[in-house]
Design a protein around this motif. Structure first.
Motif, mmCIF file in Angstrom:
data_model
loop_
_atom_site.group_PDB
_atom_site.id
_atom_site.type_symbol
_atom_site.label_atom_id
_atom_site.label_comp_id
_atom_site.label_asym_id
_atom_site.label_seq_id
_atom_site.Cartn_x
_atom_site.Cartn_y
_atom_site.Cartn_z
ATOM 1 N N HIS A 138 17.957 53.140 -3.325
ATOM 2 C CA HIS A 138 17.274 54.012 -2.368
ATOM 3 C C HIS A 138 17.241 55.459 -2.886
ATOM 4 C CE1 HIS A 138 16.980 56.425 1.421
ATOM 5 N NE2 HIS A 138 16.028 55.527 1.632
ATOM 6 N N ASN A 158 25.934 57.254 1.780
ATOM 7 C CA ASN A 158 25.901 57.208 0.310
ATOM 8 C C ASN A 158 26.379 58.527 -0.299
ATOM 9 O OD1 ASN A 158 24.988 54.581 0.347
ATOM 10 N ND2 ASN A 158 22.823 55.126 0.181
ATOM 11 N N MET A 210 12.430 49.865 8.866
ATOM 12 C CA MET A 210 13.739 49.192 8.908
ATOM 13 C C MET A 210 14.480 49.552 10.200
ATOM 14 S SD MET A 210 15.125 49.034 5.025
ATOM 15 C CE MET A 210 14.725 47.554 4.080
ATOM 16 N N ILE A 231 23.813 47.115 -4.264
ATOM 17 C CA ILE A 231 23.006 47.179 -3.035
ATOM 18 C C ILE A 231 22.978 45.809 -2.377
ATOM 19 C CG2 ILE A 231 20.810 47.956 -2.039
ATOM 20 C CD1 ILE A 231 20.224 49.169 -4.842
ATOM 21 N N GLY A 290 22.201 55.882 6.398
ATOM 22 C CA GLY A 290 22.525 55.431 5.047
ATOM 23 C C GLY A 290 22.610 56.564 4.041
ATOM 24 N N ASP A 313 25.906 49.804 -1.036
ATOM 25 C CA ASP A 313 24.929 50.315 -0.077
ATOM 26 C C ASP A 313 24.368 49.125 0.693
ATOM 27 O OD1 ASP A 313 22.905 51.387 1.369
ATOM 28 O OD2 ASP A 313 21.792 52.233 -0.322
HETATM 29 C C1 PLP Z 1 19.333 50.386 1.107
HETATM 30 C C2 PLP Z 1 19.154 51.687 1.825
HETATM 31 N N1 PLP Z 1 20.078 52.640 1.678
HETATM 32 C C3 PLP Z 1 19.985 53.818 2.320
HETATM 33 C C4 PLP Z 1 18.923 54.100 3.141
HETATM 34 C C5 PLP Z 1 18.831 55.418 3.842
HETATM 35 O O1 PLP Z 1 19.086 55.290 5.205
HETATM 36 P P1 PLP Z 1 18.750 56.451 6.241
HETATM 37 O O2 PLP Z 1 17.262 56.583 6.249
HETATM 38 O O3 PLP Z 1 19.323 55.957 7.513
HETATM 39 O O4 PLP Z 1 19.413 57.695 5.761
HETATM 40 C C6 PLP Z 1 17.920 53.135 3.319
HETATM 41 C C7 PLP Z 1 16.764 53.400 4.170
HETATM 42 O O5 PLP Z 1 15.900 52.592 4.361
HETATM 43 C C8 PLP Z 1 18.041 51.901 2.652
HETATM 44 O O6 PLP Z 1 17.113 50.935 2.744
#
Ligand code: PLP
Length: 389
Positions: free
Chosen positions: A121, A95, A34, A165, A91, A194
């Motif tokens: 996640h 969160n 991603m 989400i 992320g 999220d």
């Molecule tokens: C929907 C979602 N939330 C949170 C995250 C976590 O993000 P990070 O890896 O930048 O901490 C991801 C990671 O792919 C995600 O897809």
């Protein structure tokens, strides 16, 4: 540790050799990430300002001002006014901050729970452990979207908040945020969205004319949003954002750091030292691309998703796990048998995909670095693997 350091030439040779097996976005083999290749000019800006610590606002007041302005620009993109927030490491941190706030709103609840979808996640598992909040998982519908009725039935006296989400990790699906907003308002619950992945694609899809359900601050019940520039925003890692409607609670949750070189400052991020370069590089990218630039990038990603979707339907033996809503595709076996063997074969041939074992699919994210020819090469490889198996 070496007694005497290496000279730069020798060091560079060693480094090249050590790093050579890391995958490169431009190789075309990374289909399951991603994150993406930043713009060349963004790299340069990042490198220019990598000494800046925005955790100490007193010595970086200009970067702090850029951060504040950028947060309010992003909030406007998400249909919010009077929104505050900060850049984060991504992320996960966003969160964690959100659920910490939800917890503080309801300190009287002795056994706090939050309701998230089964597709949430893993950061929610992490934060449950860190904050001491129980995660209750709401079921998915057969098309793998969130079952909103199950959310309703899972609410009890211990529920302190809900999570919606906007762009799930596995399949890029969007939860019914408006309905979650209504429930949150009715039951006086905190609602966090999220949008780590969806935050920097949904506003541009809306502008492109796609029909996008409400997911952001336009939903009254939404308290906070996590959205990551380092995913679809073309930002440099680490760059996440956390945005919240009401700054009063945020102020109560900060820690005063008294000893900073620039003076005493309040922090609510998990990290103290924060990379100013990531903020400045994103400011530059955001202003360089503008709405038109982002729309072009998103349009290409969506066209590639459509191309892959059509190609998959032509390939015997596999099918889509569900109808894609964003630029994420789930690939599974036509007869629902285990896809792990195919995953291993693809991996041997250098493809880097995400495997989601519980729901038995492989994730392909058509990020900006993924080109049509990479997808075609992938489909041809997949076809030949399927013929041999
Ligand atoms: C929907 C979602 N939330 C949170 C995250 C976590 O993000 P990070 O890896 O930048 O901490 C991801 C990671 O792919 C995600 O897809």
């Amino acid at each position: 540790m070496r007694k005497v350091g290496l000279d730069i030439e020798e060091l560079e040779l060693k480094l090249d050799a050590q790093i050579s097996n890391d995958c490169d976005f431009n190789s075309g083999f990374i289909l399951g990430s991603m994150c993406t290749e930043p713009l060349e000019f963004t790299r340069e800006i990042y490198a220019r300002y990598l000494h800046i610590n925005v955790g100490d606002k007193g010595i970086s007041p200009c970067t702090a001002k850029i951060e504040k302005k950028l947060i309010s620009d992003i909030a406007r993109l998400f249909h919010g006014t009077n929104i505050v927030g900060n850049f984060t490491s991504g992320g996960t941190e966003g969160n964690i901050i959100a659920i910490r706030i939800a917890r503080k709103y309801k300190v009287n609840v002795k056994k706090p729970q939050i309701i998230v979808s089964e597709a949430a996640h893993l950061s929610f598992e992490k934060l449950a452990d860190l904050i001491g909040v129980k995660i209750v998982k709401a079921k998915l519908n057969p098309d793998l979207t969130l079952d909103i009725n199950d959310v309703r039935t899972k609410i009890n006296k211990n529920t302190i908040g809900l999570v919606g989400i906007a762009g799930t990790t596995g399949l890029g699906l969007i939860d019914p945020i408006s309905e979650l907003g209504e429930i949150a308002e009715e039951k006086d619950l905190y609602l966090h969205v999220d949008a780590a992945f969806g935050g920097f694609i949904l506003p541009f899809m809306l502008e492109l004319g796609y029909s996008i359900p409400k997911w952001d601050f336009s939903v009254k019940g939404v308290n906070s949003i996590t959205a990551d520039p380092h995913k679809m925003g073309m930002g440099i890692i680490p760059a996440g954002t956390f945005l919240i409607r009401n700054d009063e609670i945020l102020e109560k949750l900060t820690f005063l750091i008294p000893y900073l070189a620039g003076g005493a400052f309040h922090h609510f991020n998990l990290t103290g030292t924060r990379p100013g370069a990531a903020i400045i590089a994103f400011w530059a990218t955001y202003n360089y691309l503008g709405m038109e630039g982002y729309k072009k990038i998103v349009q290409k990603c969506l066209e590639n998703t459509q191309f892959l979707k059509n190609r998959i339907t032509e390939i015997k033996g596999v099918k889509l796990r569900t109808e894609p809503q964003l630029n994420v595709i789930g690939l599974t076996m036509e007869d629902n048998s285990d896809i792990s063997k195919i995953y291993q074969e693809l991996k041997k041939q250098a493809w880097r995909l995400g495997e989601f074992k519980e729901l038995n699919f492989l994730r392909i994210v058509c990020m900006p670095h993924v080109k049509r020819e990479h997808l075609e090469r992938f489909c041809q490889n997949l076809e030949s693997i399927l013929k041999k198996n």
